[in-house]
Design a protein around this motif. Structure first.
Motif, PDB file in Angstrom:
ATOM      1  N   ASP A   7      55.821  75.092 -12.180  1.00 10.79           N
ATOM      2  CA  ASP A   7      56.324  75.987 -11.135  1.00 10.79           C
ATOM      3  C   ASP A   7      57.329  77.081 -11.952  1.00 10.79           C
ATOM      4  OD1 ASP A   7      56.110  78.155  -9.309  1.00 10.79           O
ATOM      5  OD2 ASP A   7      57.447  76.952  -7.936  1.00 10.79           O
ATOM      6  N   PHE A   8      58.532  76.459 -12.064  1.00 16.03           N
ATOM      7  CA  PHE A   8      59.393  77.235 -12.525  1.00 16.03           C
ATOM      8  C   PHE A   8      59.440  77.138 -14.249  1.00 16.03           C
ATOM      9  CE2 PHE A   8      63.739  77.036 -14.220  1.00 16.03           C
ATOM     10  CZ  PHE A   8      64.549  78.192 -13.706  1.00 16.03           C
ATOM     11  N   TYR A   9      58.766  76.084 -14.658  1.00 22.20           N
ATOM     12  CA  TYR A   9      58.587  76.046 -16.157  1.00 22.20           C
ATOM     13  C   TYR A   9      57.280  75.118 -16.211  1.00 22.20           C
ATOM     14  CZ  TYR A   9      59.907  70.789 -15.821  1.00 22.20           C
ATOM     15  OH  TYR A   9      60.068  69.684 -15.691  1.00 22.20           O
ATOM     16  N   LYS A  10      56.834  75.135 -17.517  1.00 16.62           N
ATOM     17  CA  LYS A  10      55.704  74.556 -17.948  1.00 16.62           C
ATOM     18  C   LYS A  10      55.809  73.787 -19.352  1.00 16.62           C
ATOM     19  CE  LYS A  10      52.019  77.300 -16.052  1.00 16.62           C
ATOM     20  NZ  LYS A  10      51.986  76.572 -14.801  1.00 16.62           N
ATOM     21  N   VAL A  11      55.181  72.535 -19.485  1.00 18.95           N
ATOM     22  CA  VAL A  11      55.371  71.967 -20.535  1.00 18.95           C
ATOM     23  C   VAL A  11      54.367  72.423 -21.511  1.00 18.95           C
ATOM     24  CG1 VAL A  11      55.224  69.592 -22.049  1.00 18.95           C
ATOM     25  CG2 VAL A  11      56.699  69.942 -19.793  1.00 18.95           C
ATOM     26  N   THR A  12      54.365  73.140 -22.721  1.00 20.79           N
ATOM     27  CA  THR A  12      53.468  73.539 -23.590  1.00 20.79           C
ATOM     28  C   THR A  12      53.034  72.663 -24.726  1.00 20.79           C
ATOM     29  OG1 THR A  12      55.030  74.933 -24.981  1.00 20.79           O
ATOM     30  CG2 THR A  12      53.807  75.979 -22.952  1.00 20.79           C
ATOM     31  N   ALA A  13      53.845  71.766 -25.069  1.00 18.87           N
ATOM     32  CA  ALA A  13      53.639  70.665 -26.173  1.00 18.87           C
ATOM     33  C   ALA A  13      54.638  69.626 -26.249  1.00 18.87           C
ATOM     34  CB  ALA A  13      53.916  71.481 -27.715  1.00 18.87           C
ATOM     35  N   GLN A  14      54.231  68.480 -26.394  1.00 15.38           N
ATOM     36  CA  GLN A  14      55.026  67.185 -26.476  1.00 15.38           C
ATOM     37  C   GLN A  14      54.776  66.672 -27.601  1.00 15.38           C
ATOM     38  OE1 GLN A  14      54.797  64.960 -23.121  1.00 15.38           O
ATOM     39  NE2 GLN A  14      54.945  62.938 -24.224  1.00 15.38           N
ATOM     40  N   VAL A  15      55.850  66.325 -28.341  1.00 16.47           N
ATOM     41  CA  VAL A  15      55.528  65.333 -29.701  1.00 16.47           C
ATOM     42  C   VAL A  15      56.640  64.297 -29.704  1.00 16.47           C
ATOM     43  CG1 VAL A  15      54.596  67.381 -31.051  1.00 16.47           C
ATOM     44  CG2 VAL A  15      57.190  66.873 -31.090  1.00 16.47           C
ATOM     45  N   GLU A  16      56.392  63.415 -30.374  1.00 17.18           N
ATOM     46  CA  GLU A  16      56.838  62.201 -30.519  1.00 17.18           C
ATOM     47  C   GLU A  16      57.739  61.843 -32.051  1.00 17.18           C
ATOM     48  OE1 GLU A  16      56.818  57.299 -30.404  1.00 17.18           O
ATOM     49  OE2 GLU A  16      55.268  58.518 -28.813  1.00 17.18           O
ATOM     50  N   GLU A  17      59.140  61.884 -32.037  1.00 16.84           N
ATOM     51  CA  GLU A  17      59.915  61.867 -32.948  1.00 16.84           C
ATOM     52  C   GLU A  17      60.800  60.648 -32.877  1.00 16.84           C
ATOM     53  OE1 GLU A  17      62.038  65.409 -32.847  1.00 16.84           O
ATOM     54  OE2 GLU A  17      60.006  67.051 -33.688  1.00 16.84           O
ATOM     55  N   GLY A  18      60.452  59.665 -33.925  1.00 18.28           N
ATOM     56  CA  GLY A  18      61.360  58.464 -33.710  1.00 18.28           C
ATOM     57  C   GLY A  18      61.371  57.774 -32.652  1.00 18.28           C
ATOM     58  N   GLY A  19      60.086  57.766 -32.050  1.00 20.40           N
ATOM     59  CA  GLY A  19      59.875  56.932 -30.843  1.00 20.40           C
ATOM     60  C   GLY A  19      60.250  57.744 -29.393  1.00 20.40           C
ATOM     61  N   LEU A  20      60.873  58.698 -29.459  1.00 21.16           N
ATOM     62  CA  LEU A  20      61.207  59.587 -28.442  1.00 21.16           C
ATOM     63  C   LEU A  20      60.794  60.927 -28.287  1.00 21.16           C
ATOM     64  CD1 LEU A  20      65.032  58.564 -28.371  1.00 21.16           C
ATOM     65  CD2 LEU A  20      63.108  57.865 -26.627  1.00 21.16           C
ATOM     66  N   PRO A  21      60.410  61.445 -27.352  1.00 29.76           N
ATOM     67  CA  PRO A  21      59.726  62.872 -27.221  1.00 29.76           C
ATOM     68  C   PRO A  21      60.615  64.141 -27.126  1.00 29.76           C
ATOM     69  CG  PRO A  21      60.175  61.745 -24.894  1.00 29.76           C
ATOM     70  CD  PRO A  21      60.600  60.934 -25.683  1.00 29.76           C
ATOM     71  N   ARG A  22      59.857  64.951 -27.813  1.00 30.94           N
ATOM     72  CA  ARG A  22      60.299  66.313 -27.777  1.00 30.94           C
ATOM     73  C   ARG A  22      59.396  67.245 -26.867  1.00 30.94           C
ATOM     74  NH1 ARG A  22      59.188  70.484 -31.371  1.00 30.94           N
ATOM     75  NH2 ARG A  22      58.903  68.873 -32.626  1.00 30.94           N
ATOM     76  N   PHE A  23      59.826  67.801 -25.754  1.00 36.43           N
ATOM     77  CA  PHE A  23      58.999  68.867 -25.143  1.00 36.43           C
ATOM     78  C   PHE A  23      59.208  70.083 -25.372  1.00 36.43           C
ATOM     79  CE2 PHE A  23      59.761  64.817 -22.664  1.00 36.43           C
ATOM     80  CZ  PHE A  23      58.770  64.491 -22.116  1.00 36.43           C
ATOM     81  N   THR A  24      58.359  71.023 -25.513  1.00 38.13           N
ATOM     82  CA  THR A  24      58.362  72.448 -25.599  1.00 38.13           C
ATOM     83  C   THR A  24      58.165  73.050 -24.238  1.00 38.13           C
ATOM     84  OG1 THR A  24      57.560  72.446 -27.999  1.00 38.13           O
ATOM     85  CG2 THR A  24      57.782  74.645 -26.810  1.00 38.13           C
ATOM     86  N   ILE A  25      59.116  73.988 -23.765  1.00 32.92           N
ATOM     87  CA  ILE A  25      59.152  74.530 -22.441  1.00 32.92           C
ATOM     88  C   ILE A  25      58.972  75.884 -22.710  1.00 32.92           C
ATOM     89  CG2 ILE A  25      60.679  74.565 -20.449  1.00 32.92           C
ATOM     90  CD1 ILE A  25      59.963  71.681 -21.244  1.00 32.92           C
ATOM     91  N   LYS A  26      58.427  76.272 -21.397  1.00 30.44           N
ATOM     92  CA  LYS A  26      58.000  77.953 -21.218  1.00 30.44           C
ATOM     93  C   LYS A  26      58.408  78.022 -19.990  1.00 30.44           C
ATOM     94  CE  LYS A  26      55.037  81.694 -21.894  1.00 30.44           C
ATOM     95  NZ  LYS A  26      56.030  82.354 -22.825  1.00 30.44           N
ATOM     96  N   LEU A  27      59.345  78.872 -19.676  1.00 18.41           N
ATOM     97  CA  LEU A  27      59.963  79.483 -18.542  1.00 18.41           C
ATOM     98  C   LEU A  27      59.000  80.203 -17.836  1.00 18.41           C
ATOM     99  CD1 LEU A  27      63.833  79.651 -19.112  1.00 18.41           C
ATOM    100  CD2 LEU A  27      62.706  77.915 -17.961  1.00 18.41           C
ATOM    101  N   ASN A  28      58.762  80.413 -16.494  1.00 17.07           N
ATOM    102  CA  ASN A  28      58.345  81.142 -15.762  1.00 17.07           C
ATOM    103  C   ASN A  28      59.074  82.554 -15.334  1.00 17.07           C
ATOM    104  OD1 ASN A  28      56.752  82.718 -14.040  1.00 17.07           O
ATOM    105  ND2 ASN A  28      56.461  81.181 -12.403  1.00 17.07           N
TER     106      ASN A  28
END
Length: 133
Positions: A7-28
């Motif tokens: 609603d306020f934001y959406k996750v447009t991508a998620q990748v794993e780096e070194g066993g932990l995630p990085r999420f790309t966020i897009k604000l509404n």
């Protein structure tokens, strides 16, 4: 329970780096929060950034969580649907206690130009969805 995801934001991508995630966020930019905070120059409230971080940890761990306490938050640059409509939120550290009762989290939000926006660390615990019913 307040939820900002999808609603306020959406996750447009998620990748794993070194066993932990990085999420790309897009604000509404049309979200009502930005109409109040602030109409002419919208700014993402700090409490929303902390909530977003918690929701992303919930996504990664696949369980509801409650923040027990926030250890440290550094807002280093303005997060805005105009100036930074898309950014990355990286979980840098996620450590669970032996009894599984707490998670220690460190996260960083970074603009697409690699400017650090926010650094935060907090402790959360599994949330019992049946509590209070």
């Amino acid at each position: 329970m307040l939820t900002l995801k999808n609603d306020f934001y959406k996750v447009t991508a998620q990748v794993e780096e070194g066993g932990l995630p990085r999420f790309t966020i897009k604000l509404n930019p049309q979200h009502f929060i930005f109409k109040a905070h602030f109409p002419e120059e919208p700014v993402t409230p700090g409490v929303c950034l902390v909530q977003m971080a918690k929701e992303l940890v919930e996504t990664w761990t696949n369980r509801p969580l409650s923040i027990t306490y926030v250890k440290n938050v550094k807002f280093l640059a303005v997060v805005s649907p105009v100036g930074t409509p898309e950014f990355d939120f990286q979980i840098n550290r996620l450590a669970e206690t032996e009894d599984g009762q707490e998670l220690a989290v460190q996260m960083t939000a970074t603009a697409m130009d690699k400017t650090t926006l926010v650094k935060l660390s907090f402790v959360c615990q599994p949330n019992d969805p049946t509590a209070g019913k």
